[in-house]
Design a protein around this motif. Structure first.
Motif, PDB file in Angstrom:
ATOM      1  N   ASP A 185     -27.869  29.950  31.347  1.00  0.00           N
ATOM      2  CA  ASP A 185     -26.612  30.715  31.377  1.00  0.00           C
ATOM      3  C   ASP A 185     -26.572  31.784  30.500  1.00  0.00           C
ATOM      4  OD1 ASP A 185     -23.944  31.531  31.336  1.00  0.00           O
ATOM      5  OD2 ASP A 185     -23.103  29.757  30.430  1.00  0.00           O
ATOM      6  N   ASP A 186     -27.368  32.893  30.987  1.00  0.00           N
ATOM      7  CA  ASP A 186     -27.451  34.284  30.407  1.00  0.00           C
ATOM      8  C   ASP A 186     -25.937  34.781  29.972  1.00  0.00           C
ATOM      9  OD1 ASP A 186     -28.025  36.781  29.440  1.00  0.00           O
ATOM     10  OD2 ASP A 186     -29.371  37.300  31.310  1.00  0.00           O
ATOM     11  N   GLU A 234     -36.963  30.671  41.771  1.00  0.00           N
ATOM     12  CA  GLU A 234     -37.712  31.477  42.662  1.00  0.00           C
ATOM     13  C   GLU A 234     -36.848  32.785  42.964  1.00  0.00           C
ATOM     14  OE1 GLU A 234     -37.693  28.579  42.740  1.00  0.00           O
ATOM     15  OE2 GLU A 234     -39.931  27.926  42.796  1.00  0.00           O
ATOM     16  N   THR A 235     -35.211  32.375  42.878  1.00  0.00           N
ATOM     17  CA  THR A 235     -34.370  33.567  42.971  1.00  0.00           C
ATOM     18  C   THR A 235     -33.739  34.184  41.971  1.00  0.00           C
ATOM     19  OG1 THR A 235     -32.690  31.885  43.164  1.00  0.00           O
ATOM     20  CG2 THR A 235     -33.455  32.053  45.191  1.00  0.00           C
ATOM     21  N   ASP A 236     -34.369  33.861  40.817  1.00  0.00           N
ATOM     22  CA  ASP A 236     -33.704  34.380  39.429  1.00  0.00           C
ATOM     23  C   ASP A 236     -34.088  35.959  39.233  1.00  0.00           C
ATOM     24  OD1 ASP A 236     -33.316  35.348  36.830  1.00  0.00           O
ATOM     25  OD2 ASP A 236     -32.784  33.217  36.304  1.00  0.00           O
ATOM     26  N   PRO A 237     -33.480  37.108  39.405  1.00  0.00           N
ATOM     27  CA  PRO A 237     -33.638  38.508  39.303  1.00  0.00           C
ATOM     28  C   PRO A 237     -34.514  38.806  38.211  1.00  0.00           C
ATOM     29  CG  PRO A 237     -31.320  38.184  38.815  1.00  0.00           C
ATOM     30  CD  PRO A 237     -31.665  36.780  39.332  1.00  0.00           C
ATOM     31  N   ARG A 238     -34.547  38.045  36.901  1.00  0.00           N
ATOM     32  CA  ARG A 238     -35.558  38.083  35.679  1.00  0.00           C
ATOM     33  C   ARG A 238     -36.918  37.915  36.050  1.00  0.00           C
ATOM     34  NH1 ARG A 238     -32.048  34.302  31.705  1.00  0.00           N
ATOM     35  NH2 ARG A 238     -32.230  33.009  33.491  1.00  0.00           N
ATOM     36  N   TRP A 239     -37.327  37.132  37.324  1.00  0.00           N
ATOM     37  CA  TRP A 239     -38.721  36.808  37.475  1.00  0.00           C
ATOM     38  C   TRP A 239     -39.179  37.813  38.656  1.00  0.00           C
ATOM     39  CZ3 TRP A 239     -37.824  35.007  33.393  1.00  0.00           C
ATOM     40  CH2 TRP A 239     -36.975  33.715  33.218  1.00  0.00           C
ATOM     41  N   THR A 290     -27.949  49.435  20.668  1.00  0.00           N
ATOM     42  CA  THR A 290     -28.008  47.851  20.731  1.00  0.00           C
ATOM     43  C   THR A 290     -29.083  47.325  20.133  1.00  0.00           C
ATOM     44  OG1 THR A 290     -28.587  47.840  22.870  1.00  0.00           O
ATOM     45  CG2 THR A 290     -26.099  47.981  22.407  1.00  0.00           C
ATOM     46  N   VAL A 291     -28.817  46.229  19.525  1.00  0.00           N
ATOM     47  CA  VAL A 291     -29.840  45.256  18.943  1.00  0.00           C
ATOM     48  C   VAL A 291     -29.680  43.886  19.617  1.00  0.00           C
ATOM     49  CG1 VAL A 291     -30.760  44.072  17.025  1.00  0.00           C
ATOM     50  CG2 VAL A 291     -30.243  46.312  16.735  1.00  0.00           C
ATOM     51  N   TYR A 292     -30.543  43.263  20.241  1.00  0.00           N
ATOM     52  CA  TYR A 292     -30.495  42.076  20.826  1.00  0.00           C
ATOM     53  C   TYR A 292     -31.601  41.129  20.467  1.00  0.00           C
ATOM     54  CZ  TYR A 292     -30.631  39.011  25.212  1.00  0.00           C
ATOM     55  OH  TYR A 292     -30.631  37.969  25.866  1.00  0.00           O
ATOM     56  N   ASP A 293     -31.072  39.790  20.527  1.00  0.00           N
ATOM     57  CA  ASP A 293     -31.762  38.746  20.154  1.00  0.00           C
ATOM     58  C   ASP A 293     -31.417  37.413  21.145  1.00  0.00           C
ATOM     59  OD1 ASP A 293     -33.604  36.491  19.456  1.00  0.00           O
ATOM     60  OD2 ASP A 293     -33.116  36.873  17.192  1.00  0.00           O
ATOM     61  N   PRO A 294     -32.140  37.338  22.134  1.00  0.00           N
ATOM     62  CA  PRO A 294     -31.835  36.035  23.030  1.00  0.00           C
ATOM     63  C   PRO A 294     -31.849  34.926  22.429  1.00  0.00           C
ATOM     64  CG  PRO A 294     -33.897  37.006  23.659  1.00  0.00           C
ATOM     65  CD  PRO A 294     -33.473  37.732  22.581  1.00  0.00           C
ATOM     66  N   CYS A 295     -32.597  34.537  21.515  1.00  0.00           N
ATOM     67  CA  CYS A 295     -32.622  33.135  20.525  1.00  0.00           C
ATOM     68  C   CYS A 295     -32.473  33.287  19.262  1.00  0.00           C
ATOM     69  CB  CYS A 295     -34.024  32.541  21.144  1.00  0.00           C
ATOM     70  SG  CYS A 295     -35.442  33.582  20.749  1.00  0.00           S
ATOM     71  N   GLN A 309     -40.336  37.975  30.091  1.00  0.00           N
ATOM     72  CA  GLN A 309     -39.720  38.532  31.396  1.00  0.00           C
ATOM     73  C   GLN A 309     -38.171  38.797  31.239  1.00  0.00           C
ATOM     74  OE1 GLN A 309     -42.401  36.014  34.095  1.00  0.00           O
ATOM     75  NE2 GLN A 309     -41.528  37.405  35.453  1.00  0.00           N
ATOM     76  N   HIS A 310     -37.533  37.617  30.548  1.00  0.00           N
ATOM     77  CA  HIS A 310     -36.099  37.888  30.511  1.00  0.00           C
ATOM     78  C   HIS A 310     -35.777  39.129  29.513  1.00  0.00           C
ATOM     79  CE1 HIS A 310     -31.997  36.654  28.995  1.00  0.00           C
ATOM     80  NE2 HIS A 310     -32.547  37.221  27.876  1.00  0.00           N
ATOM     81  N   MET A 311     -36.505  39.389  28.391  1.00  0.00           N
ATOM     82  CA  MET A 311     -36.465  40.456  27.555  1.00  0.00           C
ATOM     83  C   MET A 311     -36.710  41.786  28.204  1.00  0.00           C
ATOM     84  SD  MET A 311     -37.970  39.113  23.985  1.00  0.00           S
ATOM     85  CE  MET A 311     -37.751  37.528  23.665  1.00  0.00           C
ATOM     86  N   ILE A 312     -37.648  42.043  29.038  1.00  0.00           N
ATOM     87  CA  ILE A 312     -38.028  42.981  29.995  1.00  0.00           C
ATOM     88  C   ILE A 312     -36.889  43.451  30.706  1.00  0.00           C
ATOM     89  CG2 ILE A 312     -39.468  44.174  31.556  1.00  0.00           C
ATOM     90  CD1 ILE A 312     -41.747  42.766  30.148  1.00  0.00           C
ATOM     91  N   HIS A 313     -36.436  42.572  31.345  1.00  0.00           N
ATOM     92  CA  HIS A 313     -35.314  42.395  32.465  1.00  0.00           C
ATOM     93  C   HIS A 313     -34.047  43.187  31.648  1.00  0.00           C
ATOM     94  CE1 HIS A 313     -32.495  41.463  35.588  1.00  0.00           C
ATOM     95  NE2 HIS A 313     -31.918  40.982  34.784  1.00  0.00           N
ATOM     96  N   HIS A 314     -34.029  42.914  30.385  1.00  0.00           N
ATOM     97  CA  HIS A 314     -32.748  43.372  29.692  1.00  0.00           C
ATOM     98  C   HIS A 314     -32.880  44.618  28.947  1.00  0.00           C
ATOM     99  CE1 HIS A 314     -29.530  40.500  30.276  1.00  0.00           C
ATOM    100  NE2 HIS A 314     -30.463  39.606  30.055  1.00  0.00           N
ATOM    101  N   LEU A 315     -34.287  45.381  29.146  1.00  0.00           N
ATOM    102  CA  LEU A 315     -34.322  46.666  28.384  1.00  0.00           C
ATOM    103  C   LEU A 315     -33.657  47.783  28.875  1.00  0.00           C
ATOM    104  CD1 LEU A 315     -38.412  46.667  27.703  1.00  0.00           C
ATOM    105  CD2 LEU A 315     -36.596  47.067  26.016  1.00  0.00           C
TER     106      LEU A 315
END
Length: 404
Positions: free
Chosen positions: A159-160, A185-190, A92-97, A207-213
């Motif tokens: 909205d991921d 504070e409650t977001d699992p990405r952080w 998979t290739v991902y680009d969040p922006c 951190q968002h990208m690491i979370h999706h690795l």
């Protein structure tokens, strides 16, 4: 047939704001693309003719756009460099922006150029700006790239659209605004490294990208230089934890003027799970590389040059590959390998200049005393010439009635 007929998801995809800047009727650009689409591709050696024309439209618009509107276009050479270093051959290739989808397009071109199969790659992305989101859909459809860009244009932070997925390859240029929202504070990405500040998006994106690795996932992204050393709002602590988790594989300092609408200094970060060289990070200072296309824009060379040397992109890719294979010969002022302990001694600051040092100057063989005698003699002659010019200027001004 029109693009709308071929791909229902493209209906009403042409952004209206382009035409307000260019004084074109809303249907003009679509008509141009439709006419190009009618050309028999067998008449051209370039099988990607339509895509290349479309990319030219995007680039031309970016050059003439203001800073906010031009940010969806990442220069070809930057995208190619990222693709060359992370090699997204499958998975998979991902680009969040994802902007206009340039990262995906270049990844596909890279895969084809290296004999890979683009069908083995699944593309996922997200884009918050509605007009740019529509451009991305058109760009990918024109090139025959299957895509998953979420249900709508919306902020990745609020909205991921791919919340449950992990990705093999992430390529991104997140030099954009940070849309604030509640619930940090409650977001699992952080939860792994700490809550990122709202003042800028650098560590929220990381951190968002690491979370999706995925377990062996790789990230190549562009960030402003401030992210290398910032200690404010907890960023230094987040960076320390990421480094100590052995995720930072490489940092490449880029030259200025590569981007059309971004003037701040930027750096490429390469973040990898399950690195080949455990406990080590490659630092490259590429600020002197590239050539000036015109007075405002710089570009990288690629391929084998006339003198037989590697182009800029090829040299950087080879340097990265040699590092991964444990074969790199470090070059002072350009590349070096640092351990986590080395980085800790630098207070977890990742600025390449701290590690690569200053390029060694080639010894010209002239003894120091002789060189100093020669240089001071030349300087004396320059001073003497300077006084002569000063006297001449005084005489000229005096002749017309002005005294100094």
């Amino acid at each position: 047939k029109s693009l709308d007929d071929n791909e229902p998801k493209l209906k009403n995809a042409l952004p209206q704001q382009i035409f307000t800047k260019t004084a074109l009727e809303p249907g003009v650009l679509k008509s141009v693309v439709d006419e190009i689409n009618k050309i028999d591709p067998q008449k051209f050696n370039d099988h990607d003719l339509i895509g290349r024309v479309y990319e030219s439209f995007l680039q031309a618009f970016s050059i003439n756009a203001d800073k906010e509107e031009g940010e969806f276009y990442t220069p070809h050479s930057i995208v190619e460099l990222i693709a060359s270093l992370i090699e997204p051959f499958d998975g998979t290739v991902y680009d969040p922006c994802c902007g206009s989808g340039g990262m995906f397009v270049q990844a596909a071109i890279f895969i084809e150029a290296h004999g890979g199969n683009t069908k083995a790659v699944n593309v996922y992305g997200q884009e918050s700006e509605p007009a740019t989101y529509r451009l991305a859909k058109m760009n990918l459809a024109i090139r025959g790239i299957s895509y998953h860009l979420g249900d709508r244009a919306v902020s990745t932070f609020s909205d991921d659209q791919h919340k449950e997925l992990k990705f093999d390859n992430t390529m991104a240029n997140p030099l954009k605004k940070y849309a604030e929202y509640g619930g940090f504070e409650t977001d699992p990405r952080w939860q792994g490294y700490g809550v990122p500040p709202t003042s800028n998006a650098n560590y929220a994106w990381i951190q968002h990208m690491i979370h999706h690795l995925a377990p062996n996932g790789k990230i190549g992204l562009v960030l402003a230089n401030g992210a290398l050393s910032s200690q404010s709002s907890g960023e230094g602590e987040i960076r320390r934890k990421i480094i100590e988790d052995d995720l930072v594989e490489g940092i490449v300092a880029l030259p200025t003027q590569l981007f059309y609408s971004v003037t701040i200094p930027v750096t490429l970060w390469f973040i990898t799970k399950n690195k080949k060289q455990k406990g080590k990070t490659l630092f490259i200072d590429a600020r002197k590389m590239g050539y000036m296309v015109d007075r405002k824009h710089r570009d990288f060379t690629e391929g084998i040059q006339e003198d037989g040397s590697f182009g800029d992109i090829d040299l950087l890719a080879k340097t990265f590959e040699d590092f991964q294979n444990g074969e790199l010969e470090e070059k002072k002022g350009f590349s070096t390998i640092a351990t986590i302990e080395d980085i800790a001694k630098q207070d977890y600051i990742l600025t390449p200049g701290r590690y690569v040092g200053i390029e060694e100057q080639e010894d010209d063989g002239e003894p120091f005393e002789e060189k100093m005698t020669r240089l001071t003699s030349e300087l004396s002659e320059m001073f003497e010439k300077s006084h002569e010019l000063e006297d001449e200027i005084r005489r000229k001004l005096g002749a017309i009635g002005y005294e100094i």
